[in-house]
Design a protein around this motif. Structure first.
Motif, PDB file in Angstrom:
ATOM      1  N   THR A 166       0.832  -1.197   0.000  1.00 59.12           N
ATOM      2  CA  THR A 166       0.000   0.000   0.000  1.00 59.12           C
ATOM      3  C   THR A 166       0.870   1.251   0.000  1.00 59.12           C
ATOM      4  O   THR A 166       2.080   1.196   0.203  1.00 59.12           O
ATOM      5  N   GLY A 167       0.214   2.395  -0.185  1.00 62.07           N
ATOM      6  CA  GLY A 167       0.921   3.663  -0.154  1.00 62.07           C
ATOM      7  C   GLY A 167       0.833   4.325   1.203  1.00 62.07           C
ATOM      8  O   GLY A 167       1.619   4.054   2.104  1.00 62.07           O
ATOM      9  N   ARG A 168      -0.182   5.186   1.390  1.00 62.69           N
ATOM     10  CA  ARG A 168      -0.268   5.978   2.614  1.00 62.69           C
ATOM     11  C   ARG A 168      -0.838   5.211   3.801  1.00 62.69           C
ATOM     12  O   ARG A 168      -0.487   5.467   4.945  1.00 62.69           O
ATOM     13  N   ARG A 169      -1.753   4.287   3.542  1.00 62.72           N
ATOM     14  CA  ARG A 169      -2.463   3.624   4.639  1.00 62.72           C
ATOM     15  C   ARG A 169      -2.441   2.113   4.448  1.00 62.72           C
ATOM     16  O   ARG A 169      -2.358   1.624   3.315  1.00 62.72           O
ATOM     17  N   PRO A 170      -2.557   1.357   5.540  1.00 63.47           N
ATOM     18  CA  PRO A 170      -2.495  -0.101   5.436  1.00 63.47           C
ATOM     19  C   PRO A 170      -3.837  -0.761   5.144  1.00 63.47           C
ATOM     20  O   PRO A 170      -3.901  -1.978   4.980  1.00 63.47           O
ATOM     21  N   ASP A 171      -4.925   0.015   5.062  1.00 64.22           N
ATOM     22  CA  ASP A 171      -6.277  -0.550   5.039  1.00 64.22           C
ATOM     23  C   ASP A 171      -6.489  -1.573   3.933  1.00 64.22           C
ATOM     24  O   ASP A 171      -7.047  -2.649   4.157  1.00 64.22           O
ATOM     25  N   ALA A 172      -6.065  -1.225   2.708  1.00 62.98           N
ATOM     26  CA  ALA A 172      -6.320  -2.127   1.583  1.00 62.98           C
ATOM     27  C   ALA A 172      -5.608  -3.452   1.772  1.00 62.98           C
ATOM     28  O   ALA A 172      -6.151  -4.521   1.450  1.00 62.98           O
ATOM     29  N   ALA A 173      -4.388  -3.411   2.304  1.00 64.84           N
ATOM     30  CA  ALA A 173      -3.644  -4.652   2.534  1.00 64.84           C
ATOM     31  C   ALA A 173      -4.320  -5.498   3.603  1.00 64.84           C
ATOM     32  O   ALA A 173      -4.430  -6.722   3.457  1.00 64.84           O
ATOM     33  N   ALA A 174      -4.779  -4.854   4.670  1.00 66.53           N
ATOM     34  CA  ALA A 174      -5.443  -5.604   5.738  1.00 66.53           C
ATOM     35  C   ALA A 174      -6.722  -6.251   5.236  1.00 66.53           C
ATOM     36  O   ALA A 174      -7.010  -7.422   5.538  1.00 66.53           O
ATOM     37  N   ALA A 175      -7.502  -5.501   4.452  1.00 68.41           N
ATOM     38  CA  ALA A 175      -8.767  -6.039   3.937  1.00 68.41           C
ATOM     39  C   ALA A 175      -8.522  -7.215   3.003  1.00 68.41           C
ATOM     40  O   ALA A 175      -9.190  -8.254   3.094  1.00 68.41           O
ATOM     41  N   LEU A 176      -7.569  -7.075   2.077  1.00 71.28           N
ATOM     42  CA  LEU A 176      -7.286  -8.170   1.148  1.00 71.28           C
ATOM     43  C   LEU A 176      -6.730  -9.392   1.865  1.00 71.28           C
ATOM     44  O   LEU A 176      -7.080 -10.531   1.544  1.00 71.28           O
ATOM     45  N   SER A 177      -5.864  -9.168   2.835  1.00 73.54           N
ATOM     46  CA  SER A 177      -5.242 -10.289   3.544  1.00 73.54           C
ATOM     47  C   SER A 177      -6.275 -11.142   4.260  1.00 73.54           C
ATOM     48  O   SER A 177      -6.100 -12.363   4.391  1.00 73.54           O
ATOM     49  N   ARG A 178      -7.359 -10.515   4.717  1.00 72.89           N
ATOM     50  CA  ARG A 178      -8.399 -11.272   5.427  1.00 72.89           C
ATOM     51  C   ARG A 178      -9.086 -12.286   4.520  1.00 72.89           C
ATOM     52  O   ARG A 178      -9.743 -13.205   4.999  1.00 72.89           O
ATOM     53  N   GLN A 179      -8.966 -12.109   3.203  1.00 70.16           N
ATOM     54  CA  GLN A 179      -9.584 -13.065   2.276  1.00 70.16           C
ATOM     55  C   GLN A 179      -8.541 -13.656   1.335  1.00 70.16           C
ATOM     56  O   GLN A 179      -8.803 -13.871   0.143  1.00 70.16           O
ATOM     57  N   ASP A 180      -7.354 -13.923   1.887  1.00 71.64           N
ATOM     58  CA  ASP A 180      -6.278 -14.602   1.161  1.00 71.64           C
ATOM     59  C   ASP A 180      -5.881 -13.876  -0.117  1.00 71.64           C
ATOM     60  O   ASP A 180      -5.412 -14.496  -1.079  1.00 71.64           O
ATOM     61  N   CYS A 181      -6.070 -12.550  -0.145  1.00 73.58           N
ATOM     62  CA  CYS A 181      -5.720 -11.683  -1.274  1.00 73.58           C
ATOM     63  C   CYS A 181      -6.558 -11.937  -2.522  1.00 73.58           C
ATOM     64  O   CYS A 181      -6.225 -11.442  -3.609  1.00 73.58           O
ATOM     65  N   LEU A 182      -7.618 -12.701  -2.388  1.00 73.80           N
ATOM     66  CA  LEU A 182      -8.539 -12.896  -3.504  1.00 73.80           C
ATOM     67  C   LEU A 182      -9.523 -11.729  -3.550  1.00 73.80           C
ATOM     68  O   LEU A 182      -9.897 -11.174  -2.512  1.00 73.80           O
ATOM     69  N   TYR A 183      -9.986 -11.376  -4.731  1.00 69.84           N
ATOM     70  CA  TYR A 183     -11.009 -10.331  -4.845  1.00 69.84           C
ATOM     71  C   TYR A 183     -11.762 -10.531  -6.153  1.00 69.84           C
ATOM     72  O   TYR A 183     -11.299 -11.236  -7.069  1.00 69.84           O
ATOM     73  N   THR A 184     -12.912  -9.891  -6.239  1.00 72.35           N
ATOM     74  CA  THR A 184     -13.770 -10.009  -7.411  1.00 72.35           C
ATOM     75  C   THR A 184     -13.551  -8.838  -8.341  1.00 72.35           C
ATOM     76  O   THR A 184     -13.583  -7.682  -7.924  1.00 72.35           O
ATOM     77  N   MET A 185     -13.299  -9.150  -9.612  1.00 70.20           N
ATOM     78  CA  MET A 185     -13.225  -8.137 -10.660  1.00 70.20           C
ATOM     79  C   MET A 185     -14.600  -8.038 -11.298  1.00 70.20           C
ATOM     80  O   MET A 185     -15.110  -9.013 -11.869  1.00 70.20           O
ATOM     81  N   VAL A 186     -15.232  -6.856 -11.186  1.00 70.84           N
ATOM     82  CA  VAL A 186     -16.552  -6.615 -11.769  1.00 70.84           C
ATOM     83  C   VAL A 186     -16.365  -5.775 -13.021  1.00 70.84           C
ATOM     84  O   VAL A 186     -15.919  -4.628 -12.946  1.00 70.84           O
ATOM     85  N   GLU A 187     -16.636  -6.350 -14.177  1.00 67.55           N
ATOM     86  CA  GLU A 187     -16.603  -5.588 -15.426  1.00 67.55           C
ATOM     87  C   GLU A 187     -17.997  -5.048 -15.694  1.00 67.55           C
ATOM     88  O   GLU A 187     -18.949  -5.819 -15.845  1.00 67.55           O
ATOM     89  N   ARG A 188     -18.100  -3.724 -15.748  1.00 67.90           N
ATOM     90  CA  ARG A 188     -19.408  -3.069 -15.815  1.00 67.90           C
ATOM     91  C   ARG A 188     -19.593  -2.402 -17.160  1.00 67.90           C
ATOM     92  O   ARG A 188     -18.935  -1.410 -17.494  1.00 67.90           O
ATOM     93  N   SER A 189     -20.476  -2.939 -17.952  1.00 62.09           N
ATOM     94  CA  SER A 189     -20.806  -2.366 -19.254  1.00 62.09           C
ATOM     95  C   SER A 189     -22.224  -1.834 -19.224  1.00 62.09           C
ATOM     96  O   SER A 189     -22.958  -2.029 -18.243  1.00 62.09           O
TER      97      SER A 189
END
Length: 470
Positions: A54-77
């Protein structure tokens, strides 16, 4: 009462995780919709895991780590959404964890460091030179000197941290690697090289020479509209996918990545996922910086002055639309190169910007204007005037920005204090003072100052014509 959906990492079978071979600085939505997507879709993805800091804050890393760094990519058309689980990021780390950064960059397996740290983070002066006296650079140099002497020294900027990590790689004997800037800067690889070498030279210890011999700096042009994720997006993923994801990312279907440079320790086969590898990237950079990013800047400032909140809203305003088209006409005269197909690119941009299901917020785009305008408005205006034309389309972008900051908006900019000081001036002096923060050459040209001053107020609204906010 319905039970809560299972967490994302518990709704899937365990996925094989590739080894870390890419270190990324600037973990955010764009990296996850762009470089991480391309890496997952490369045919050799099983060999290329990403550790993202992360850059300024750790939030994104903490959130991703709680779910094994998996996340959903939503393609919105315009026609609907599609969903995909991305697993190319295998480690998400707080950017302040310098020890882990140094460990990974110094590892033999690491071949690439990618960057999405924002344009302003490179910290170069307006003329493109490294300024060791700038606050961020000066603080980093003190921290680097402390670290070299065994004291507690932690650089505060991403590039300062990268320089420290590169010193550890030199000491480990791990060998060459590539640094790949993915920020919206012209010749971003060269910008990254100058910033990194400037810090390394200021630190001393012979590091700059090692970097010049062992680190390649790759230039890229990146393109995918990726707005901030909302609570509604999180709720949609839970409803449509049947699991709870605290970190989905939403983006348009369109994506583009052009790369130019050497990868001495290898790279994923990104081109087989749709990336383009070229020998001369400048025409592609300018097409994107001027046509897409330049029009985004016009819409960000003019649109908010007109009461709009998103790109789609602003583009639907005839006054904003005409400003975009006029600037595009100017910029197109200075775009040359095979395969650019400017008319098709412009048409595609209008369709992409008009996708109202992608809520790309103008306030998000408006940040860091002094850095962005140097690359979006100034080159086009300079080229137009060199050819004997006024550059009115580019001047209108600058005038809209001046009106925006003069209106007292809550703006974010690395030169915020200087902007406030210039805004306190009156009339032509205010215009000249603000222009000087973007380009001394333009500010010293009385014809340019007069033109921009005449165009100020072009997007003023009266109560009767102010569009409704959305």
């Amino acid at each position: 009462m319905n039970a809560a959906p299972p967490a994302l990492n518990r709704s899937l079978k365990p996925l094989p995780r590739p080894p870390v071979r890419i270190v990324h600085l600037g973990l955010g939505a764009f990296h996850r919709s762009h470089q991480a997507w391309y890496t997952q879709h490369a045919p050799d993805a099983a060999e290329w895991g990403i550790a993202a800091f992360t850059g300024r804050r750790p939030d994104a890393a903490a959130a991703l780590s709680r779910q094994d760094c998996l996340y959903t990519m939503v393609e919105r058309s315009a026609g609907g959404d599609s969903f995909e689980v991305i697993g190319s990021i295998v480690e998400a780390v707080d950017g302040a964890n310098i020890a882990r950064l140094c460990e990974l960059v110094a590892a033999n397996e690491t071949a690439i460091v990618t960057l999405t740290i924002t344009e302003a983070a490179y910290g170069l002066a307006a003329d493109g030179t490294f300024d060791a006296g700038a606050p961020g650079a000066a603080e980093d140099l003190r921290a680097l000197s402390a670290a070299a002497s065994g004291e507690a020294g932690v650089p505060g900027t991403p590039l300062g941290r990268l320089v420290l990590a590169l010193a550890r790689r030199r000491d480990s004997g791990a060998g060459p690697l590539a640094v790949v800037s993915c920020d919206n800067l012209s010749a971003n690889g060269d910008v990254a090289r100058r910033a990194v070498l400037g810090l390394a030279s200021g630190w001393g210890s012979g590091l700059a020479g090692w970097i010049e011999a062992n680190v390649s700096f790759v230039s890229t042009s990146v393109d995918r509209i990726t707005p901030r994720t909302t609570e509604a997006d999180i709720a949609e993923v839970a409803e449509q996918c049947g699991y709870s994801d605290n970190s989905p990312v939403v983006a348009e279907p369109f994506r583009n990545w052009v790369l130019s440079g050497d990868f001495p320790a290898g790279r994923p086969r990104w081109e087989e996922a749709g990336a383009v590898v070229v020998s001369d990237i400048e025409p592609y950079e300018n097409r994107k910086l001027w046509l897409l990013n330049g029009s985004h800047s016009i819409l960000a400032y003019a649109g908010q002055l007109r009461g709009h909140a998103t790109v789609a809203d602003a583009l639907a305003d005839p006054l904003c639309r005409k400003a975009v088209e006029d600037f595009w006409d100017e910029a197109a005269r200075h775009l040359q190169g095979e395969g650019l197909d400017i008319p098709t690119y412009r048409h595609a941009l209008l369709e992409r910007f008009g996708n109202a299901r992608i809520a790309h917020r103008l306030a998000q785009i408006a940040a860091d204007a002094t850095t962005k305008l140097r690359m979006r408005a100034v080159p086009v205006m300079t080229a137009e005037r060199a050819d004997g034309r006024s550059g009115a389309g580019s001047a209108l972008m600058l005038a809209a920005w001046i009106d925006y900051v003069t209106a007292g908006s809550d703006f974010q900019d690395p030169l915020a204090a200087e902007i406030q000081a210039a805004v306190a001036l009156e009339g032509t002096e205010r215009v000249q003072g603000l222009l000087r923060l973007v380009s001394a050459a333009l500010a010293d040209d009385p014809d340019v100052v007069a033109l921009v001053a005449r165009l100020c107020g072009s997007f003023a609204t009266t109560p009767a014509e102010t569009p409704a906010r959305t």
